[in-house]
Design a protein around this motif. Sequence first.
Motif, PDB file in Angstrom:
ATOM      1  N   LEU A 165      -4.266  10.993   0.491  1.00  0.00           N
ATOM      2  CA  LEU A 165      -3.154  10.189   0.122  1.00  0.00           C
ATOM      3  C   LEU A 165      -2.065  10.343   1.033  1.00  0.00           C
ATOM      4  O   LEU A 165      -1.325   9.350   1.450  1.00  0.00           O
ATOM      5  N   ILE A 196     -11.264   8.912  -2.703  1.00  0.00           N
ATOM      6  CA  ILE A 196     -11.174   8.270  -3.754  1.00  0.00           C
ATOM      7  C   ILE A 196     -12.518   8.259  -4.574  1.00  0.00           C
ATOM      8  O   ILE A 196     -12.688   8.457  -6.004  1.00  0.00           O
ATOM      9  N   SER A 216      -4.057  -2.558  -3.556  1.00  0.00           N
ATOM     10  CA  SER A 216      -3.501  -2.929  -2.365  1.00  0.00           C
ATOM     11  C   SER A 216      -4.363  -2.651  -1.102  1.00  0.00           C
ATOM     12  O   SER A 216      -4.556  -3.558  -0.190  1.00  0.00           O
ATOM     13  N   GLU A 246       1.827   1.892  -3.404  1.00  0.00           N
ATOM     14  CA  GLU A 246       0.779   2.412  -4.190  1.00  0.00           C
ATOM     15  C   GLU A 246       0.378   3.663  -3.906  1.00  0.00           C
ATOM     16  O   GLU A 246      -0.177   4.519  -4.832  1.00  0.00           O
ATOM     17  N   LEU A 247       0.297   4.003  -2.618  1.00  0.00           N
ATOM     18  CA  LEU A 247      -0.126   5.542  -2.398  1.00  0.00           C
ATOM     19  C   LEU A 247       0.815   6.412  -3.027  1.00  0.00           C
ATOM     20  O   LEU A 247       0.280   7.530  -3.533  1.00  0.00           O
ATOM     21  N   GLN A 288      -0.311   6.900  -6.653  1.00  0.00           N
ATOM     22  CA  GLN A 288      -1.421   7.392  -7.093  1.00  0.00           C
ATOM     23  C   GLN A 288      -1.559   8.831  -6.530  1.00  0.00           C
ATOM     24  O   GLN A 288      -2.026   9.715  -7.249  1.00  0.00           O
ATOM     25  N   LEU A 292      -7.460   1.731  -4.976  1.00  0.00           N
ATOM     26  CA  LEU A 292      -6.269   1.186  -4.850  1.00  0.00           C
ATOM     27  C   LEU A 292      -6.405  -0.307  -4.325  1.00  0.00           C
ATOM     28  O   LEU A 292      -6.878  -0.776  -3.725  1.00  0.00           O
ATOM     29  N   GLU A 298     -10.711   6.116   1.083  1.00  0.00           N
ATOM     30  CA  GLU A 298     -11.601   5.303   0.170  1.00  0.00           C
ATOM     31  C   GLU A 298     -12.838   6.426  -0.065  1.00  0.00           C
ATOM     32  O   GLU A 298     -13.068   6.346  -1.226  1.00  0.00           O
ATOM     33  N   LEU A 304       0.820  -1.216   0.032  1.00  0.00           N
ATOM     34  CA  LEU A 304       0.141  -0.054  -0.001  1.00  0.00           C
ATOM     35  C   LEU A 304       0.983   1.152   0.016  1.00  0.00           C
ATOM     36  O   LEU A 304       0.533   2.381  -0.615  1.00  0.00           O
TER      37      LEU A 304
END
Length: 237
Positions: free
Chosen positions: A224, A140, A111, A50-51, A54, A109, A137, A47
Amino acid sequence: MANKTQWRRILLEGGVIVLSILLAFAVDAGWDERQDQQAVRVHLSALAAELGTQAEDAQAGIERRELRMTVMSALVAASSPDPTSPPSSDSLNSMIGVLWGAWDPLPPLASLDNLHESGAFPAIRSNVLRLSLAQLERAIDQAAGHDERVLRSWEDGLRPYLVSRSDVRPQVKARPFELMGYEGVFALDPAELLTDPEFQNHLIVRMNRTASALVAGNELVARLEAAAALVEEELAN
């Protein structure tokens, strides 16, 4: 006396059995907790990467939308009855070319989805981190909803309008394909767009939706970054 000794032995043996069972449960619980924490660390490590990616993508989307807002504001100003300095045809085509396309909504995301699906999410020790991920979440989803509305204003509004009312070749000349070597089927002066109220309305609709998308995009970047800091803190413990 013999009966008392026998009962004492039975109670002692029973106590040993109960203690052994409780110890076994404790060992199993400790093992399960270690396994859960190991799984949490694996998912949080994925995560964390990926954060960061993004956040970069979300920031790129903000910068692109800010550029389009600047261009749309200039076009609306140029479409006033008495513009201060009317842009040339080449400038108009370049400005309209910036409006071609729309920023695609960012995907969820992967992950974070995997963290939920694995059942490891409740094992995250930090209540603050769990709350931050839940807020992320929502951010997003909200950003994706606003991006979708901007996309629709382009696909269902401004794009078909430009296709039917203007020569799109000079507008997309910066794209990675060559169209300028072909003869145009029709020649339209892009300045005529500035006198059409429908063109101005399409711009204003998209500006309104883009402004909302910018607010949601900035909120997403903030969420994020906050989540990334908390994930790194959790991994450091």
